[in-house]
Write an enzyme that holds these catalytic residues in place. Structure first.
Site, PDB file in Angstrom:
ATOM      1  N   GLY A  46       0.844  -1.198   0.000  1.00 27.39           N
ATOM      2  CA  GLY A  46       0.000   0.000   0.000  1.00 27.39           C
ATOM      3  C   GLY A  46       0.871   1.236   0.000  1.00 27.39           C
ATOM      4  O   GLY A  46       2.065   1.166   0.320  1.00 27.39           O
ATOM      5  N   GLN A  51       3.106   9.915   1.513  1.00 27.76           N
ATOM      6  CA  GLN A  51       4.415   9.248   1.602  1.00 27.76           C
ATOM      7  C   GLN A  51       5.335   9.623   0.439  1.00 27.76           C
ATOM      8  O   GLN A  51       6.529   9.329   0.482  1.00 27.76           O
ATOM      9  CB  GLN A  51       4.253   7.723   1.666  1.00 27.76           C
ATOM     10  CG  GLN A  51       3.575   7.240   2.950  1.00 27.76           C
ATOM     11  CD  GLN A  51       3.408   5.741   2.962  1.00 27.76           C
ATOM     12  OE1 GLN A  51       2.436   5.239   2.406  1.00 27.76           O
ATOM     13  NE2 GLN A  51       4.342   5.025   3.558  1.00 27.76           N
ATOM     14  N   CYS A 103       5.984  -0.241   7.437  1.00 29.75           N
ATOM     15  CA  CYS A 103       5.636   0.980   6.717  1.00 29.75           C
ATOM     16  C   CYS A 103       6.835   1.421   5.885  1.00 29.75           C
ATOM     17  O   CYS A 103       7.961   1.440   6.389  1.00 29.75           O
ATOM     18  CB  CYS A 103       5.253   2.081   7.699  1.00 29.75           C
ATOM     19  SG  CYS A 103       4.756   3.616   6.887  1.00 29.75           S
ATOM     20  N   LEU A 104       6.591   1.778   4.630  1.00 33.43           N
ATOM     21  CA  LEU A 104       7.683   2.203   3.755  1.00 33.43           C
ATOM     22  C   LEU A 104       8.341   3.484   4.267  1.00 33.43           C
ATOM     23  O   LEU A 104       9.477   3.770   3.896  1.00 33.43           O
ATOM     24  CB  LEU A 104       7.162   2.398   2.327  1.00 33.43           C
ATOM     25  CG  LEU A 104       6.656   1.115   1.634  1.00 33.43           C
ATOM     26  CD1 LEU A 104       6.011   1.455   0.296  1.00 33.43           C
ATOM     27  CD2 LEU A 104       7.786   0.103   1.449  1.00 33.43           C
ATOM     28  N   HIS A 145      -4.392   1.446   7.960  1.00 34.96           N
ATOM     29  CA  HIS A 145      -3.025   1.980   8.000  1.00 34.96           C
ATOM     30  C   HIS A 145      -2.895   3.165   7.027  1.00 34.96           C
ATOM     31  O   HIS A 145      -2.315   4.201   7.370  1.00 34.96           O
ATOM     32  CB  HIS A 145      -2.055   0.837   7.647  1.00 34.96           C
ATOM     33  CG  HIS A 145      -0.614   1.206   7.479  1.00 34.96           C
ATOM     34  ND1 HIS A 145       0.380   0.686   8.276  1.00 34.96           N
ATOM     35  CD2 HIS A 145       0.027   2.017   6.583  1.00 34.96           C
ATOM     36  CE1 HIS A 145       1.551   1.178   7.891  1.00 34.96           C
ATOM     37  NE2 HIS A 145       1.367   1.975   6.853  1.00 34.96           N
ATOM     38  N   GLU A 146      -3.477   3.014   5.827  1.00 33.70           N
ATOM     39  CA  GLU A 146      -3.374   4.081   4.811  1.00 33.70           C
ATOM     40  C   GLU A 146      -4.224   5.291   5.181  1.00 33.70           C
ATOM     41  O   GLU A 146      -3.779   6.439   4.999  1.00 33.70           O
ATOM     42  CB  GLU A 146      -3.772   3.556   3.427  1.00 33.70           C
ATOM     43  CG  GLU A 146      -2.996   2.355   2.903  1.00 33.70           C
ATOM     44  CD  GLU A 146      -1.484   2.511   2.951  1.00 33.70           C
ATOM     45  OE1 GLU A 146      -0.997   3.646   3.031  1.00 33.70           O
ATOM     46  OE2 GLU A 146      -0.785   1.479   2.918  1.00 33.70           O
ATOM     47  N   HIS A 149      -2.437   7.396   7.555  1.00 40.25           N
ATOM     48  CA  HIS A 149      -1.448   8.273   6.898  1.00 40.25           C
ATOM     49  C   HIS A 149      -2.086   9.594   6.450  1.00 40.25           C
ATOM     50  O   HIS A 149      -1.474  10.660   6.574  1.00 40.25           O
ATOM     51  CB  HIS A 149      -0.853   7.600   5.662  1.00 40.25           C
ATOM     52  CG  HIS A 149       0.327   6.715   5.918  1.00 40.25           C
ATOM     53  ND1 HIS A 149       1.478   7.164   6.514  1.00 40.25           N
ATOM     54  CD2 HIS A 149       0.546   5.409   5.620  1.00 40.25           C
ATOM     55  CE1 HIS A 149       2.358   6.166   6.580  1.00 40.25           C
ATOM     56  NE2 HIS A 149       1.816   5.087   6.048  1.00 40.25           N
TER      57      HIS A 149
END
Ligand code: GNR
Ligand code: NI
Length: 177
Positions: A46, A51, A103-104, A145-146, A149
């Site tokens: 994702g 990000q 997480c990236l 999670h997204e 963000h």
């Protein structure tokens, strides 16, 4: 088509609140395309626009492209790209589930995060059509999670201060080499 640099902690950009997309234009579709390129390149499942430094409520998810040790992204034939514009949590289950999240924007760090096990999500697709869907399993976890963000929230905000401190110290060590 472009792979964009991923913003990492502790960049304050990640703490901003993203604005709703007012109209789905070719520019928005271009951002979505670049987000897919970036997500596949990074082997994420994702990615939220914040990000890559774009403060708009745009999310892409592909649960097919699970993190692998391979150098190459998954071949297009096995991909399941999904784009979500202005995603909203309509409701969440009382039952929760725990998943080892990464997480990236917090490279190579993982922690068990407990969230509602299921959620109902509304969003617009890249053609401007509205959708609503019940999600469970990894999809429910990833979507929450997204959406976090988009509100400046990271998975480390859901764990204890002690665990967060340990994780940030490990990240520091990783970066120092
Ligand atoms: O690649 C990712 N894996 C992942 C694993 C468990 C829970 C959430 C995620 S999302 C993450 C990519 C990312 O940072 N998205 O914001
Ligand atoms: Ni993330």
């Amino acid at each position: 088509m472009a792979i964009l640099p991923i913003v990492e902690v502790p960049d304050p950009v990640l703490r901003q609140t993203c604005a709703p997309v007012p109209a789905i234009t070719d520019e928005v579709r271009g951002i979505v395309a670049d987000m897919f390129d970036t997500m596949y390149d990074a082997h994420g499942i994702g990615l939220a626009a914040i990000q890559v430094g774009i403060l708009q409520r745009i999310v892409v998810i592909d649960l097919q492209d699970r993190e692998t040790e391979e150098e190459e992204p998954a071949p297009e034939a096995v991909r399941d790209p999904r784009a979500f514009i202005n995603p909203e949590l309509v409701s969440v289950s009382e039952e929760s589930s725990t998943y080892n999240e990464g997480c990236l924007s917090i490279p190579e760090q993982y922690a068990e995060v407990t969230r509602p096990a299921r959620c109902r999500v509304a969003w617009l697709d890249t053609a401007g059509e509205r959708h609503e869907e019940d999600m469970d399993g990894l999809m429910a976890t990833c979507m929450q999670h997204e959406i976090d963000h988009l509100n400046g929230v990271l998975f480390i905000d859901h764990i204890s201060r002690l665990k967060r401190g340990m994780l940030m110290k490990k990240l520091d060590k990783l970066r120092r080499g």
